[in-house]
Design a protein around this motif. Structure first.
Motif, PDB file in Angstrom:
ATOM      1  N   TYR B 118       6.995  32.560  16.326  1.00 46.71           N
ATOM      2  CA  TYR B 118       7.950  32.778  17.401  1.00 46.71           C
ATOM      3  C   TYR B 118       7.476  32.130  18.696  1.00 46.71           C
ATOM      4  O   TYR B 118       8.240  31.497  19.414  1.00 46.71           O
ATOM      5  N   ASN B 120       5.519  29.607  19.102  1.00 50.06           N
ATOM      6  CA  ASN B 120       5.643  28.170  18.972  1.00 50.06           C
ATOM      7  C   ASN B 120       7.091  27.710  19.121  1.00 50.06           C
ATOM      8  O   ASN B 120       7.387  26.760  19.837  1.00 50.06           O
ATOM      9  N   GLU B 121       7.991  28.418  18.452  1.00 46.61           N
ATOM     10  CA  GLU B 121       9.411  28.067  18.514  1.00 46.61           C
ATOM     11  C   GLU B 121       9.956  28.193  19.926  1.00 46.61           C
ATOM     12  O   GLU B 121      10.689  27.336  20.406  1.00 46.61           O
ATOM     13  N   ILE B 122       9.609  29.294  20.575  1.00 46.81           N
ATOM     14  CA  ILE B 122      10.095  29.514  21.943  1.00 46.81           C
ATOM     15  C   ILE B 122       9.543  28.441  22.878  1.00 46.81           C
ATOM     16  O   ILE B 122      10.251  27.912  23.729  1.00 46.81           O
ATOM     17  N   LYS B 124       8.720  25.414  22.083  1.00 53.23           N
ATOM     18  CA  LYS B 124       9.409  24.157  21.823  1.00 53.23           C
ATOM     19  C   LYS B 124      10.804  24.158  22.414  1.00 53.23           C
ATOM     20  O   LYS B 124      11.272  23.155  22.925  1.00 53.23           O
ATOM     21  N   MET B 125      11.457  25.302  22.338  1.00 58.11           N
ATOM     22  CA  MET B 125      12.844  25.363  22.798  1.00 58.11           C
ATOM     23  C   MET B 125      12.955  25.455  24.301  1.00 58.11           C
ATOM     24  O   MET B 125      13.883  24.926  24.896  1.00 58.11           O
ATOM     25  N   THR B 126      12.030  26.171  24.920  1.00 56.20           N
ATOM     26  CA  THR B 126      12.175  26.416  26.349  1.00 56.20           C
ATOM     27  C   THR B 126      11.111  25.718  27.190  1.00 56.20           C
ATOM     28  O   THR B 126      11.209  25.695  28.412  1.00 56.20           O
ATOM     29  N   PRO B 130       5.859  32.086  26.021  1.00 56.96           N
ATOM     30  CA  PRO B 130       6.388  33.432  26.289  1.00 56.96           C
ATOM     31  C   PRO B 130       5.311  34.483  26.527  1.00 56.96           C
ATOM     32  O   PRO B 130       5.605  35.563  27.023  1.00 56.96           O
ATOM     33  N   LEU B 131       4.072  34.174  26.166  1.00 56.23           N
ATOM     34  CA  LEU B 131       3.023  35.178  26.343  1.00 56.23           C
ATOM     35  C   LEU B 131       2.433  35.176  27.750  1.00 56.23           C
ATOM     36  O   LEU B 131       1.720  36.083  28.144  1.00 56.23           O
TER      37      LEU B 131
END
Lengths: 259, 149
Positions: B118, B120-122, B124-126, B130-131
């Motif tokens: 998650y 990694n995906e976040i 890449k997308m944003t 996120p942490l």
């Protein structure tokens, strides 16, 4: 109480990531008094997930002890403990003795207290859920963005045979398998086949996607067939949902949980 | 290996992800199926005699494999000895699927991989980690490098 000790020890020694390691002095254990007297026994400690193992030394092949870090708090130990850099793992449950440990210096003490405080399963689960919902949000806003760009792409698209993605995309049913981390059980294994824990790590999500840059906004997604697939998924999913609603007597209408 | 039974006992009393009476057969040859209260709490599977408050045993669910066995049963085996299986019998295929899904998600290692995926995906997308907002982006347990893929 029985415990699958051999498996536990195997996990302790495996090369799955340790969340923290270091030497600590410990009291309490077979033949040791519960209150600190003398310097305590110096052992090599390994934190993996919510489990704290101790070994005789770094090369130890069998854990000496296990502490399960659930339902506990970790605090700096205060007087009357004479030990420097000490901290205690205290359990909420009555009758469970606290574990007293001491690090070699203030930095190590702080690092251990932090690592142990965040070791519980519940903490990890909280962070996972938070990220899960953040990802859902990010994908949702990406969806909105895609809808406008899909119109431009669709006039040029030709069906391409999926290379790495699962076949059967035509019937629309493999969608959730690919998108959901939970669903990539079978796929994940092929990438790392032949490496040690590989097939046992099938329970992990999306090892296929990791490190491949396979996302519509990633600069590495230069392959049109991949882009087509990404954009096409939503269409396939919508079509499948429409068909299901149209045939109201369909017995199976699984609600696929897409993060 | 020393461990405090009281820690495990206390854990077995925590709210369970799943709990049911199932048929259970140990891995030893010639063992028979017995009714047990089986309770999944975090990454431990506890099993109790149906009329007792304290568990007779616990299985740590790290590096385990959950396999379907005949129509409504499943087995749990571990990486270091895949032939040594703990067998469970459910009352329906549905219950069996429910348990298997829950057990596969029940390991800390599974959660770690989900989190890293998650994250990694976040990212890449944003373009954002996120942490960072939680101040935990440097923690060892959340690092991509910690995966052996």
């Amino acid at each position: 109480m029985k415990l699958n000790e051999r498996s536990v020890a195997h996990y302790a020694l495996s090369d799955s990531p340790a969340d923290h390691t270091g030497f600590l002095r410990t009291w309490g254990g077979a033949g040791m008094p519960p209150t600190p007297s003398g310097a305590g026994r110096r052992c090599w400690f390994v934190l993996k997930g919510n489990l704290l193992f101790s070994f005789e030394n770094r090369e130890g092949r069998a854990p000496l002890s296990l502490v399960v870090l659930e339902g506990c708090t970790v605090e700096l130990a205060e007087a009357p403990v004479p030990e420097e850099f000490a901290f205690a793992i205290r359990f909420d449950a009555p009758g469970v003795r606290p574990h007293l440990l001491a690090a070699d210096g203030p930095a190590a003490q702080e690092a251990w207290v932090k690592a142990l405080s965040r070791a519980s399963f519940g903490y990890m689960r909280l962070v996972v859920r938070e990220l899960e919902s953040q990802l859902r949000e990010a994908r949702h806003s990406l969806d909105l963005h895609r809808r406008s760009s899909w119109k431009a792409v669709s006039s040029r698209c030709k069906p391409q045979a999926p290379d790495r993605w699962s076949p059967g995309l035509e019937n629309g049913h493999s969608l959730s398998r690919d998108c959901s981390p939970m669903g990539l059980v079978e796929e994940g294994g092929s990438r790392s086949a032949g490496r040690g824990l590989a097939e046992w790590e099938l329970q992990g999500p999306a090892s296929l996607l990791l490190g491949r840059g396979q996302s519509p906004v990633s600069p590495e997604t230069s392959c049109f067939s991949t882009l087509h697939e990404w954009y096409g998924r939503e269409i396939m999913e919508l079509r499948r949902a429409w068909l299901q609603r149209a045939q109201e007597n369909q017995p199976e209408c699984k609600d696929q949980d897409r993060p | 290996m020393r461990y405090n039974e009281k820690e495990l006992q206390a854990l077995s009393r925590q709210p369970a992800e799943m709990a049911a009476e199932l048929g259970m057969r140990g891995p030893k040859k010639g063992s028979v199926v017995k009714r047990r209260l089986v309770k999944l709490v975090v990454n431990f599977l506890f099993y109790f005699r149906t009329d007792e408050a304290e568990p007779i045993g616990a299985l740590l669910l790290e590096h385990c494999r959950v396999t379907q066995e005949e129509p409504s049963g499943f087995s749990i085996s571990f990486l270091e000895d895949p032939e040594r299986k703990y067998h469970f019998e459910c009352c329906s295929e549905e219950q069996c699927q429910e348990w298997m899904a829950a057990l596969r998600r029940a390991s800390y290692e599974f959660m770690r991989r989900s989190l890293i995926f998650y994250r990694n995906e976040i990212q890449k997308m944003t373009g954002k980690d996120p942490l960072e907002q939680f101040g935990i982006s440097e923690e060892a347990r959340f690092q991509l490098s910690s995966l052996k893929a």
